[in-house]
Design an enzyme around this catalytic site. Structure first.
Site, short mmCIF file in Angstrom:
data_model
loop_
_atom_site.label_atom_id
_atom_site.label_comp_id
_atom_site.label_asym_id
_atom_site.label_seq_id
_atom_site.Cartn_x
_atom_site.Cartn_y
_atom_site.Cartn_z
N GLY A 104 52.29 45.90 42.09
CA GLY A 104 51.49 45.74 40.87
C GLY A 104 52.36 46.01 39.65
O GLY A 104 52.97 47.08 39.53
N ILE B 112 49.67 50.27 34.86
CA ILE B 112 50.45 51.41 35.38
C ILE B 112 51.82 50.92 35.81
O ILE B 112 52.84 51.57 35.58
CB ILE B 112 49.74 52.08 36.58
CG1 ILE B 112 48.38 52.63 36.16
CG2 ILE B 112 50.59 53.18 37.19
CD1 ILE B 112 47.57 53.23 37.30
N GLY B 113 51.85 49.72 36.42
CA GLY B 113 53.09 49.19 36.99
C GLY B 113 54.22 49.07 35.98
O GLY B 113 55.36 49.44 36.28
N ASP C 118 44.78 47.18 41.14
CA ASP C 118 43.50 47.29 40.45
C ASP C 118 42.33 46.90 41.35
O ASP C 118 41.25 46.64 40.86
CB ASP C 118 43.50 46.39 39.20
CG ASP C 118 43.73 44.92 39.56
OD1 ASP C 118 43.99 44.64 40.73
OD2 ASP C 118 43.63 44.07 38.66
N ASN C 119 42.57 46.83 42.66
CA ASN C 119 41.42 46.46 43.51
C ASN C 119 41.52 47.13 44.88
O ASN C 119 42.60 47.45 45.38
CB ASN C 119 41.33 44.94 43.66
CG ASN C 119 42.54 44.36 44.34
OD1 ASN C 119 42.61 44.35 45.57
ND2 ASN C 119 43.53 43.93 43.57
N CYS D 26 17.17 37.80 44.76
CA CYS D 26 15.91 37.54 44.06
C CYS D 26 15.89 38.19 42.67
O CYS D 26 15.27 37.68 41.75
CB CYS D 26 14.72 38.00 44.90
SG CYS D 26 14.55 36.93 46.33
N1 LIG Z 1 47.06 41.70 46.23
C1 LIG Z 1 47.87 41.86 45.22
N2 LIG Z 1 49.18 41.59 45.34
C2 LIG Z 1 50.03 41.75 44.30
N3 LIG Z 1 49.64 42.21 43.09
C3 LIG Z 1 48.35 42.50 42.90
C4 LIG Z 1 47.40 42.35 43.95
N4 LIG Z 1 46.19 42.71 43.47
C5 LIG Z 1 46.35 43.07 42.20
N5 LIG Z 1 47.65 42.95 41.83
C6 LIG Z 1 48.25 43.24 40.52
O1 LIG Z 1 48.03 44.59 40.19
C7 LIG Z 1 48.10 44.72 38.77
C8 LIG Z 1 47.05 45.71 38.32
O2 LIG Z 1 47.24 45.94 36.95
P1 LIG Z 1 46.07 46.25 35.91
O3 LIG Z 1 45.12 47.20 36.53
O4 LIG Z 1 46.68 46.63 34.63
O5 LIG Z 1 45.33 44.85 35.83
P2 LIG Z 1 45.60 43.58 34.91
O6 LIG Z 1 45.08 42.39 35.69
O7 LIG Z 1 47.01 43.52 34.46
O8 LIG Z 1 44.70 43.88 33.64
P3 LIG Z 1 43.20 43.44 33.32
O9 LIG Z 1 42.47 43.50 34.64
O10 LIG Z 1 42.74 44.47 32.35
O11 LIG Z 1 43.31 42.05 32.76
C9 LIG Z 1 47.89 43.32 38.19
O12 LIG Z 1 49.06 42.91 37.55
C10 LIG Z 1 47.57 42.48 39.40
O13 LIG Z 1 48.07 41.17 39.32
#
Ligand SMILES: Nc1ncnc2c1ncn2[C@@H]1O[C@H](COP(=O)(O)OP(=O)(O)OP(=O)(O)O)[C@@H](O)[C@H]1O
Ligand SMILES: [Zn+2]
Length: 620
Positions: free
Chosen positions: A27, A31-32, A120-121, A176
Site C-alpha cells: 500500500g 500511511i504508505g 485500506d481494506n 427491502c
Molecule cells: N489488494 C491490494 N493490493 C495492493 N494495494 C492495495 C490493495 N488494496 C488496497 N491497496 C492500496 O492501499 C492503499 C491504501 O491507502 P489509503 O488508505 O490512503 O487509501 P487511498 O485509496 O489512497 O485514499 P482514499 O481511499 O481516501 O481515496 C491504496 O493506495 C490502495 O491502492
C-alpha cells in the site's frame, strides 16, 4: 552524515540490521507514502512496494510523494521514483499489482525480513496476515481513521494475528429497506449508487455488497415485484441518449414505482406513505434553475435544483455510455460505475438520492455529504498517518532485534489523556480460525498431480490419515466420501497451484477414535531436487509433503466437569485463571507495567518508553 546520525540514534547493531533487511510495504497511500519515506531515510537496505491503484487528485493533500503531474500514474511506481531521490543507494522495487495476485508466492513473502501493511481494506489485510503466517514472516499492521491510529505487531506463534480478534464488517442493508421502505438518507444514497446507477449504466446484475437479500418470507411477493421492476428498468436503457430518456426514467422511478409502493397498504401502517414527484411541474421550472447549481456542493438543493442536476448528469452519463459503445466493437459491453471522484456519477447519485429522499419524506443531503457517505469516506488526517507510520518503524526495530517482549500494540487517539497509548502484545488466540490451524506444505507438480495424489499419497501414506477425510478449497469441497469420482481429476481443474490453500477435515465417524483437528495445506512449488533429472524416475511423486508434523487431536467433549489433579499445562497456553499466556516464554502481558529507562548511549537503541500508565513517550 545522515548515516552517522542514524547510527547515533539506533546504535551500530540495529543500524546494521536495518541496512541488511529486505522489507515489503503493501500500500502506497496515506500511511504508505509516509512509511516509505521513513524506511528510506532510516536506511532500510531493500524495500519492495506493492500498490494496485493509480494516483487521484484527492490523494494529493496527504500522499506527499505525489504531485499533480502524477495523476493517473501508478502509485507504486511513482512512490519508488520519488523516494529513490531521497537516497539513491537504497534498493527499491515497485509492483503495480494486487497483493492478492498469485504471482506473489509464499516463497516471495518468505524472502522478506519484515512486512508492513499500509492498506485500506479488510480483504487485503486478511490476505497478507495469512500469507505472513504461512511464510513465518513478521507483519507490522497499521491503520488510521481520522485522529485514531493503530499499529499492531504480528508474529506467528508468538502474538495475536490480525484475525485473532473479530473485525467489524462493513454495514449492509436489507434489500427491502433500500428498494421499498427507506427511512434514512443513507438508504436513498445506497439505492442511487448500488441499484439505480448500475441498472441504467452498468450490467444491471447488481452485486453490491451493501445490499443483502432479505430472508424474511413475508417479503417474497415484494421481492418478486422488485425483480419485475428491475426487468422494466432494463427496457429503459433503450431510451438512454435520446431526448426522451430523462423523462422516461424519471416517470418510472419517481412515478410508476412510487405509485406501486404507495398502493401496498400493509407497508404504510406504521410509516408515512411516499409521495409522487410530478415530472411536468418540475420540468417546466427547469429554465429558472442556474446550471451552476451542481457546483454548489455545500448547500442542500431544492427539489427543482435536484431535478435539474438529475437531468444534466443523466444526459452526461448517457452520452458517455453511447460514446463508449460506439468505440467498442465486440467483446464486453462498456459500463459506467460509481466513483466518488467522477463528477458525473457523483452528481447523478446526489440528485437521485435526494429526489428519492423527498419522495419518502426523508431529509436531503448536500453533494459534499453524499460524496462522504457514498464513497465511504473516512476523513484522512495527514498527521495521524505520519505518526502512525513513524510508530510502525519504531515497532519494526523491536522485531528486528527479536525483542518481542518490548514490542507493543500502539494506539493514537484524541479522546484520552494522552495522544499515544500502548498495550503489550497478546499471545495468539487458541480459537483463532486463522492462526490456530496447523499448516503443512505440499510440493506438487501442477501439471500432473491429481486429488488422489494428495489424498492417498500425502494424507494417507505420509500423514497417516486412516478414516474418512474431506478436502476443500475456499467455498468448495473437492473431495469427501461422496465425491470419490474426483480422485482421478487433476488439482489444476480447481485452479489449485502454487500458493493455493486447502483445508483437510477428519470426518471419521467412530466413537472409539480420536479425531484430528482441521489442518491447512499450502501448495508450494516442487523443490529442484524432486523435479530435476537427478531423481530416480520411480521415486517421482506428483505431490509430496515437505515436512512431517504431528497433528493435534480434537479435544474430547466434556460430559461433566472432571476434577483435574493439576492445571493442564498443554491447553494452548490457557492458564487456570483464564488469562492467556504465551507458551514457553516470559508472560508478555506481565511486562505491561515495566518501566524502561531512556538511554543516550551511542550504542544503545532508540528510546521508546512506557511510563506506569502504559503510554509511550519518545525521547532522543
Ligand atoms: N489488494 C491490494 N493490493 C495492493 N494495494 C492495495 C490493495 N488494496 C488496497 N491497496 C492500496 O492501499 C492503499 C491504501 O491507502 P489509503 O488508505 O490512503 O487509501 P487511498 O485509496 O489512497 O485514499 P482514499 O481511499 O481516501 O481515496 C491504496 O493506495 C490502495 O491502492
Ligand atoms: Zn489468529
Amino acid at each position: 552524515m545522515r548515516d552517522s546520525s542514524v547510527k547515533r540514534s539506533l546504535g551500530t547493531d540495529l543500524t546494521t540490521m536495518v541496512k541488511t533487511s529486505r522489507v515489503l510495504l503493501v500500500g502506497a497511500g496515506g500511511i504508505g507514502c509516509e512509511l516509505l519515506k521513513n524506511l528510506v531515510l532510516t536506511g532500510f537496505g531493500e524495500i519492495h512496494i506493492v500498490d494496485l491503484d493509480t494516483i487521484d487528485l484527492s490523494n494529493l493533500n496527504r500522499q506527499f510523494l505525489f504531485r499533480h503531474e502524477h495523476i493517473k500514474k501508478s502509485k507504486a511506481l511513482v512512490a519508488k521514483e520519488v523516494a529513490q531521490k531521497f537516497r539513491p543507494d537504497v534498493k527499491l522495487e515497485a509492483y503495480h499489482a494486487n497483493i492478492m495476485d498469485k504471482e506473489f508466492s509464499i516463497d516471495w513473502f518468505e524472502s522478506f525480513t519484515v512486512i508492513f501493511n499500509a492498506l485500506d481494506n479488510l480483504a487485503a489485510r486478511r490476505y497478507v496476515n495469512r500469507m505472513c503466517l504461512a511464510a513465518g514472516v513478521p507483519l507490522i499492521e497499521s491503520g488510521t481513521t481520522g485522529f485514531n491510529g493503530q499499529v499492531q505487531v504480528i508474529r506467528k506463534g508468538e502474538t495475536e494475528c490480525y484475525d485473532c480478534t473479530p473485525k467489524e464488517v462493513p454495514k449492509t442493508f436489507a434489500i427491502c429497506t433500500i428498494r421499498s421502505t427507506p427511512s434514512q438518507p443513507i438508504h436513498c444514497i445506497v439505492w442511487a449508487k448500488s441499484w439505480l446507477l448500475p441498472e441504467l449504466f452498468g450490467t444491471g446484475e447488481d452485486e453490491a455488497t451493501e445490499i443483502q437479500a432479505d430472508e424474511n418470507t413475508d417479503n417474497a411477493t415484494e421481492i418478486a415485484e422488485l425483480r419485475k421492476e428491475a426487468f422494466d428498468m432494463r427496457e429503459l436503457r433503450e431510451a438512454l441518449g435520446t431526448d426522451e430518456g430523462y423523462r422516461k426514467v424519471f416517470q418510472k422511478i419517481f412515478g410508476k414505482d412510487i405509485e406501486r409502493l404507495k398502493n401496498m397498504e400493509d407497508m404504510w401502517k406504521t410509516r408515512q406513505k411516499p409521495q409522487l414527484l410530478d415530472f411536468e411541474v418540475l420540468d417546466q421550472k427547469l429554465s429558472s434553475i442556474d446550471p451552476a447549481i451542481a457546483t454548489k456542493d455545500q448547500t442542500t438543493w431544492t427539489v427543482e435544483e435536484n431535478f435539474a442536476v438529475f437531468r444534466n448528469s443523466f444526459n452526461r452519463l448517457s452520452n458517455r455510455l453511447k460514446e463508449l459503445q460506439a468505440e467498442t466493437d465486440g467483446g464486453e459491453p462498456p459500463i459506467l460505475t460509481f466513483d466518488k471522484d467522477d463528477v458525473d456519477t457523483l452528481d447523478f447519485v446526489a440528485a437521485t438520492a435526494n429526489l428519492r429522499a423527498i419522495a419518502f419524506h426523508i431529509e436531503t443531503k448536500s453533494k459534499f455529504d453524499v460524496k462522504q457517505m457514498a464513497g465511504n469516506i473516512i476523513p484522512a488526517i495527514a498527521t495521524t498517518n505520519a505518526m502512525t507510520a513513524g510508530l510502525c518503524v519504531l515497532q519494526s526495530f523491536k522485531v528486528l532485534q527479536q525483542d518481542m517482549v518490548h514490542a507493543k500494540t500502539v494506539f493514537l487517539e484524541r479522546s484520552g489523556a494522552r495522544a499515544i497509548n500502548s498495550e503489550s502484545l497478546n499471545p495468539p488466540n487458541p480459537d483463532c480460525p486463522v492462526c490456530s490451524v496447523p499448516q503443512i506444505r505440499v510440493e506438487i507438480d501442477p501439471e500432473v498431480a491429481t486429488v488422489n495424489d494428495l489424498v492417498e499419497g500425502v494424507l494417507r501414506m505420509e500423514l497417516g490419515y486412516s478414516g474418512e477425510i474431506s478436502l476443500a478449497i475456499p467455498g468448495q469441497v473437492i473431495y469427501d466420501v461422496d465425491c470419490e469420482d474426483n480422485l482421478e481429476k487433476k488439482l489444476s481443474n480447481w485452479g489449485i497451484r502454487k500458493g493455493s490453500f486447502l483445508t483437510v477435515k477428519d470426518d471419521t465417524i467412530d466413537d472409539e477414535k480420536d479425531l484430528r483437528v482441521d489442518i491447512e495445506i499450502i501448495i508450494v512449488e516442487q523443490s529442484k531436487s524432486s523435479s530435476n533429472g537427478a531423481m530416480e524416475v520411480e521415486d517421482f511423486k506428483p505431490a509430496k509433503l515437505q515436512k512431517l508434523i504431528d497433528i493435534p487431536l480434537q479435544p474430547k467433549p466434556q460430559l461433566a466437569a472432571q476434577p483435574s489433579p493439576e492445571p493442564a499445562a498443554s491447553t494452548n497456553g490457557d492458564s487456570v485463571t483464564g488469562k492467556r499466556k504465551r507458551e514457553g516464554s516470559s508472560d508478555l502481558t506481565n511486562e505491561h507495567n515495566a518501566k524502561r529507562i531512556a538511554s543516550t548511549s551511542v550504542n544503545e537503541p532508540i528510546v521508546l518508553d512506557d511510563d506506569d500508565e502504559g503510554a509511550i513517550t519518545i525521547d532522543d
